[in-house]
Design a protein around this motif. Structure first.
Motif, PDB file in Angstrom:
ATOM      1  N   LEU A 300       0.821  -1.220   0.000  1.00 41.55           N
ATOM      2  CA  LEU A 300       0.000   0.000   0.000  1.00 41.55           C
ATOM      3  C   LEU A 300       0.851   1.265   0.000  1.00 41.55           C
ATOM      4  O   LEU A 300       0.373   2.321  -0.423  1.00 41.55           O
ATOM      5  N   SER A 301       2.097   1.160   0.461  1.00 49.51           N
ATOM      6  CA  SER A 301       2.955   2.349   0.475  1.00 49.51           C
ATOM      7  C   SER A 301       3.214   2.865  -0.940  1.00 49.51           C
ATOM      8  O   SER A 301       3.490   4.053  -1.130  1.00 49.51           O
ATOM      9  N   TYR A 302       3.106   1.983  -1.932  1.00 51.76           N
ATOM     10  CA  TYR A 302       3.276   2.408  -3.326  1.00 51.76           C
ATOM     11  C   TYR A 302       2.062   3.170  -3.833  1.00 51.76           C
ATOM     12  O   TYR A 302       2.118   3.836  -4.867  1.00 51.76           O
ATOM     13  N   VAL A 303       0.923   3.053  -3.098  1.00 47.59           N
ATOM     14  CA  VAL A 303      -0.324   3.690  -3.530  1.00 47.59           C
ATOM     15  C   VAL A 303      -0.619   4.946  -2.721  1.00 47.59           C
ATOM     16  O   VAL A 303      -0.954   5.993  -3.289  1.00 47.59           O
ATOM     17  N   ILE A 304      -0.498   4.853  -1.389  1.00 50.59           N
ATOM     18  CA  ILE A 304      -0.899   5.986  -0.539  1.00 50.59           C
ATOM     19  C   ILE A 304       0.271   6.655   0.166  1.00 50.59           C
ATOM     20  O   ILE A 304       0.092   7.721   0.764  1.00 50.59           O
ATOM     21  N   GLY A 305       1.454   6.060   0.123  1.00 50.73           N
ATOM     22  CA  GLY A 305       2.610   6.646   0.803  1.00 50.73           C
ATOM     23  C   GLY A 305       3.374   7.605  -0.092  1.00 50.73           C
ATOM     24  O   GLY A 305       3.322   7.500  -1.319  1.00 50.73           O
ATOM     25  N   PRO A 306       4.087   8.544   0.516  1.00 45.86           N
ATOM     26  CA  PRO A 306       4.894   9.472  -0.287  1.00 45.86           C
ATOM     27  C   PRO A 306       6.045   8.786  -1.004  1.00 45.86           C
ATOM     28  O   PRO A 306       6.431   9.184  -2.105  1.00 45.86           O
ATOM     29  N   THR A 307       6.608   7.739  -0.388  1.00 42.25           N
ATOM     30  CA  THR A 307       7.675   6.936  -0.991  1.00 42.25           C
ATOM     31  C   THR A 307       7.435   5.471  -0.621  1.00 42.25           C
ATOM     32  O   THR A 307       6.715   5.176   0.335  1.00 42.25           O
ATOM     33  N   PRO A 308       8.043   4.529  -1.351  1.00 44.30           N
ATOM     34  CA  PRO A 308       7.863   3.113  -1.013  1.00 44.30           C
ATOM     35  C   PRO A 308       8.462   2.774   0.358  1.00 44.30           C
ATOM     36  O   PRO A 308       9.501   3.306   0.739  1.00 44.30           O
ATOM     37  N   MET A 309       7.787   1.906   1.094  1.00 40.71           N
ATOM     38  CA  MET A 309       8.302   1.414   2.367  1.00 40.71           C
ATOM     39  C   MET A 309       8.837  -0.001   2.171  1.00 40.71           C
ATOM     40  O   MET A 309       8.262  -0.783   1.424  1.00 40.71           O
ATOM     41  N   ASN A 310       9.958  -0.322   2.837  1.00 45.35           N
ATOM     42  CA  ASN A 310      10.538  -1.656   2.718  1.00 45.35           C
ATOM     43  C   ASN A 310      10.411  -2.422   4.032  1.00 45.35           C
ATOM     44  O   ASN A 310       9.878  -1.923   5.008  1.00 45.35           O
TER      45      ASN A 310
END
Length: 368
Positions: A300-310
């Motif tokens: 979801l970080s790729y959709v709603i986050g400012p940057t990707p989370m790992n």
């Protein structure tokens, strides 16, 4: 509805439900009173947890402890998911990772250990389904390995690019979600006969009708999520007043309050000699966070986050999660428990809690 009102009138603990509208009003008109909001939110979550506990027991009485435990773990984890999604939108990835790691450690060690202790103080020995517990512990261990690898690679090779870590995390997220889905298929469909209850619960109060129980579960879960959001917003400032470090707040305080509803159900089940329900809630919740909630947040970080989370966690968090998984695997090996087994598990948790509480502010390890 008459049944619910009768329950509230007859249980003094549920009278604290009056603090639920109070905390919402205080959050609206006194948003800067962080210490007050912290205290009010805790007082509001306690009766909501008790109400959720009774509803879960009523559902488990109709569906069995395995399904009841899974349902409680799922609804309980909605609180962590709502909090994490709000932090994800704001790009607060450190808070997201801390809440995930803290929830895994707290559910595995504190909830499981306290259930063994509370149940063992009332019953000489208790039995639970070893197959179910071992499967949950195994799934949790799988998840910790997937969280360990990205962190270990970055520590070993400082030249590792963020793009590689992100791609690795996405691949692991898909694998973990697939493993969780297959685990549910195995336990609830193809081999459900292996997951029957081993404990013999005591006769307790008359369970609620299934419709009322499910309605209360859904409604109270929403209220817990809303109150927990107020709690998280206020706890950081309130922590300063109480002398708590940020590491202690993220790993211990937020995790304990976020899991209050699940703990109420788990502890009540243990006292009534329904340890399968308790183990199912504790380990089921931890494995669900590790194999489903954390990977979903990465995607979801790729959709709603400012940057990707790992999935790269800081070393201290990885060590704690790995130790928690190994401890769960060790104590569930026999399918039997006594109060001292719970003490040992709680001691492991207290080692982590004391370390985080005394950790100097400048020495707090934070995720990248």
């Amino acid at each position: 509805m008459k049944t619910l009102l009768k329950e509230i009138r007859g249980n003094p603990l549920l009278w604290l439900l009056a603090f639920v509208p109070v905390v919402f009003g205080a959050a609206r008109f006194k948003p800067e009173a962080h210490t007050l909001l912290f205290v009010l939110s805790v007082l509001a979550i306690v009766p909501l947890a008790a109400l959720l506990s009774h509803a879960t027991e009523s559902v488990a009485a109709k569906t069995g402890d395995a399904v009841g435990g899974l349902l409680n773990a799922t609804l309980g984890n909605l609180t962590e998911l709502v909090i994490a999604l709000a932090a994800l939108r704001a790009g607060e990835y450190m808070l997201v990772k801390a809440s995930v790691a803290g929830a895994i450690v707290t559910n595995t060690l504190f909830m499981l250990g306290a259930s063994f202790l509370l149940g063992g103080l009332k019953h000489h020995t208790q039995e639970f389904n070893r197959v179910s517990a071992r499967m949950q512990a195994g799934m949790l261990f799988l998840a910790t390995i997937a969280l360990l690898v990205p962190s270990a690679i970055v520590e070993a090779d400082s030249g590792t690019h963020a793009e590689f870590t992100n791609k690795l995390s996405v691949g692991f997220a898909v694998l973990l979600i697939a493993a969780y889905g297959l685990g549910m298929l195995f336990s609830l469909k193809t081999h459900r006969e292996l997951f029957g209850s081993e404990s013999h619960g005591e006769e307790g109060e008359e369970p609620w009708p299934i419709g009322l129980a499910l309605g209360v579960l859904a409604g109270v879960t929403v209220l817990v999520a809303l109150v927990s959001e107020i709690f998280v917003e206020s706890v950081q400032e309130a922590a300063v007043s109480f002398g708590m470090t940020q590491a202690f707040v993220g790993f211990i305080v937020v995790a304990l309050v976020g899991a209050a509803a699940e703990m109420a159900s788990a502890f009540s089940g243990a006292r009534k000699n329904r340890l399968d329900l308790s183990v199912g809630i504790a380990l089921g919740s931890a494995s669900q966070i590790a194999l489903f909630v954390a990977p979903v947040l990465v995607l979801l970080s790729y959709v709603i986050g400012p940057t990707p989370m790992n999935l790269q966690f800081w070393p201290g968090a990885v060590v704690m999660m790995l130790v928690a998984a190994l401890t769960a695997s060790l104590v569930t090996n026999s399918g039997r428990s006594a109060w001292f087994g719970g003490v040992l598990v709680l001691m492991v948790y207290l080692v982590f809690a004391i370390t985080l509480y005394l950790l100097p502010p400048g020495g707090q390890a934070t995720p990248p």
